[in-house]
Design an enzyme around this catalytic site. Sequence first.
Site, PDB file in Angstrom:
ATOM      1  CG  HIS A  19      -2.024  -1.128   0.987  1.00 40.08           C
ATOM      2  ND1 HIS A  19      -2.655  -1.750   2.042  1.00 40.08           N
ATOM      3  CD2 HIS A  19      -2.519  -1.714  -0.144  1.00 40.08           C
ATOM      4  CE1 HIS A  19      -3.506  -2.668   1.557  1.00 40.08           C
ATOM      5  NE2 HIS A  19      -3.429  -2.665   0.250  1.00 40.08           N
ATOM      6  CG  HIS A  42      -6.879 -10.987  -7.464  1.00 42.80           C
ATOM      7  ND1 HIS A  42      -6.321 -10.685  -8.690  1.00 42.80           N
ATOM      8  CD2 HIS A  42      -7.117 -12.324  -7.472  1.00 42.80           C
ATOM      9  CE1 HIS A  42      -6.217 -11.805  -9.402  1.00 42.80           C
ATOM     10  NE2 HIS A  42      -6.699 -12.806  -8.681  1.00 42.80           N
ATOM     11  CB  SER A 100      -5.784  -2.164  -3.086  1.00 40.91           C
ATOM     12  OG  SER A 100      -6.587  -3.305  -3.315  1.00 40.91           O
ATOM     13  CD  GLU A 118     -12.850 -10.527  -3.656  1.00 34.57           C
ATOM     14  OE1 GLU A 118     -11.714 -10.022  -3.679  1.00 34.57           O
ATOM     15  OE2 GLU A 118     -13.050 -11.733  -3.399  1.00 34.57           O
ATOM     16  N   GLY A 144     -10.753 -11.813 -11.993  1.00 31.44           N
ATOM     17  CA  GLY A 144     -10.026 -10.564 -12.222  1.00 31.44           C
ATOM     18  C   GLY A 144      -9.067 -10.631 -13.390  1.00 31.44           C
ATOM     19  CG  ASP A 164      -3.020  -8.006  -3.650  1.00 36.90           C
ATOM     20  OD1 ASP A 164      -2.149  -8.854  -3.344  1.00 36.90           O
ATOM     21  OD2 ASP A 164      -3.629  -7.311  -2.800  1.00 36.90           O
TER      22      ASP A 164
HETATM   23  C1  LIG Z   1      -4.899 -10.515  -1.209  1.00 35.97           C
HETATM   24  S1  LIG Z   1      -6.620 -10.286  -1.352  1.00 35.97           S
HETATM   25  C2  LIG Z   1      -6.785  -8.703  -2.040  1.00 35.97           C
HETATM   26  C3  LIG Z   1      -6.417  -7.554  -1.160  1.00 35.97           C
HETATM   27  C4  LIG Z   1      -6.592  -6.205  -1.780  1.00 35.97           C
HETATM   28  N1  LIG Z   1      -6.019  -6.107  -3.112  1.00 35.97           N
HETATM   29  C5  LIG Z   1      -5.960  -5.137  -0.913  1.00 35.97           C
HETATM   30  O1  LIG Z   1      -4.786  -4.766  -1.128  1.00 35.97           O
HETATM   31  O2  LIG Z   1      -6.636  -4.612  -0.028  1.00 35.97           O
HETATM   32  C6  LIG Z   1      -7.005 -11.318  -2.709  1.00 35.97           C
HETATM   33  C7  LIG Z   1      -8.498 -11.332  -3.058  1.00 35.97           C
HETATM   34  O3  LIG Z   1      -8.664 -11.959  -4.340  1.00 35.97           O
HETATM   35  C8  LIG Z   1      -9.906 -12.633  -4.348  1.00 35.97           C
HETATM   36  N2  LIG Z   1      -9.851 -13.571  -5.474  1.00 35.97           N
HETATM   37  C9  LIG Z   1      -9.326 -14.818  -5.530  1.00 35.97           C
HETATM   38  N3  LIG Z   1      -9.371 -15.289  -6.791  1.00 35.97           N
HETATM   39  C10 LIG Z   1      -9.898 -14.307  -7.556  1.00 35.97           C
HETATM   40  C11 LIG Z   1     -10.142 -14.165  -8.958  1.00 35.97           C
HETATM   41  N4  LIG Z   1      -9.859 -15.163  -9.818  1.00 35.97           N
HETATM   42  N5  LIG Z   1     -10.674 -13.007  -9.409  1.00 35.97           N
HETATM   43  C12 LIG Z   1     -10.970 -11.996  -8.558  1.00 35.97           C
HETATM   44  N6  LIG Z   1     -10.753 -12.075  -7.217  1.00 35.97           N
HETATM   45  C13 LIG Z   1     -10.218 -13.210  -6.723  1.00 35.97           C
HETATM   46  C14 LIG Z   1      -9.975 -13.239  -2.978  1.00 35.97           C
HETATM   47  O4  LIG Z   1     -11.320 -13.551  -2.635  1.00 35.97           O
HETATM   48  C15 LIG Z   1      -9.380 -12.124  -2.105  1.00 35.97           C
HETATM   49  O5  LIG Z   1     -10.374 -11.289  -1.601  1.00 35.97           O
END
Ligand SMILES: C[S@@+](CC[C@H](N)C(=O)[O-])C[C@H]1O[C@@H](n2cnc3c(N)ncnc32)[C@H](O)[C@@H]1O
Length: 284
Positions: A19, A42, A100, A118, A144, A164
């Site tokens: 971040h 993500h 994010s 998401e 994503g 991410d």
């Molecule tokens: C590490 S977290 C994201 C944190 C966020 N980017 C942040 O910095 O606050 C990863 C997220 O990706 C989601 N996720 C997993 N596979 C995904 C996909 N194929 N497409 C979109 N989201 C996905 C998960 O449910 C999770 O909420």
Amino acid sequence: MLSYRHSFHAGNFADVLKHTVLMYVLNYMNRKDKPYCYIDTHAGAGMYRLDSPEANKTGEFMTGIGLLHDIPLQGLLADYTALIRVFNNNSNQLNNYPGSPAIAQHYLRDHDRAQLTELHSSDFKLLSDYIGRQRAIGVLQKDGLEHLIATLPPREKRALVLIDPSYEIKTDYAQVAKTLAAAVQRFSTGTYMIWYPVIKRADTESFISALVKTGIPDMLRLELCVKPDDLERGMTGSGMILVNPPYSLKQEMEGLMPELHQRLVKDAEHRAAPWQVTQLSAEK
Ligand SMILES: C[S@@+](CC[C@H](N)C(=O)[O-])C[C@H]1O[C@@H](n2cnc3c(N)ncnc32)[C@H](O)[C@@H]1O
């Protein structure tokens, strides 16, 4: 079936690095008046309560933002903790931690746009509720990486992409490398930020090699470990790969990493854990 929930990890040492860099790049994007599109593949839930049972079950935020939020800091780290305070009524209390999407929303201007994806149904609902109805911010429950390819090139011809994933499945690494190559082929001038964990060093290095093999120019690697490699099960460090980073980021991070390392690695026996700022491929 997705089991990862970022609410257990929000504000940890990996989020601090991710971040801080995200904030820096968004600020840099805003230096030009021309609109851009922020794409968060993500996105997570958007905002996290640090007094929640999930956050307190792991206590991970105490080894990240918890070590920084109420101490005097300078430069980029001071900017980062000031940003976190904005989400805590401009106080030193630590009740909320922005994900994010919340950080990006803070920096986006009226003429910018965002696409947030998401997949997890609960986090998608939390994210939709947090963002609310906003013409310029799309919140989608979609894959994503697939959506990223479908979105590029953006109509603004300027974009910042955050990739991410939680890397729950080992094939995620290969999928990210393949998607990044396809994305850069469609839109070579975008700025891309890819987060990765350091869990098993060999897996990390083969991911980095796969990225280098794509031949994408101008890739910068930023990595900070808080424990020596493979010391125990779990994440010992994390990093970001940037494609087309702001020209000033490398120097900025070379200045920041020693301080960040010193502040986040509290255990004297782990001080040998590495950090690095490495140009992975040359500029075009
Ligand atoms: C590490 S977290 C994201 C944190 C966020 N980017 C942040 O910095 O606050 C990863 C997220 O990706 C989601 N996720 C997993 N596979 C995904 C996909 N194929 N497409 C979109 N989201 C996905 C998960 O449910 C999770 O909420």
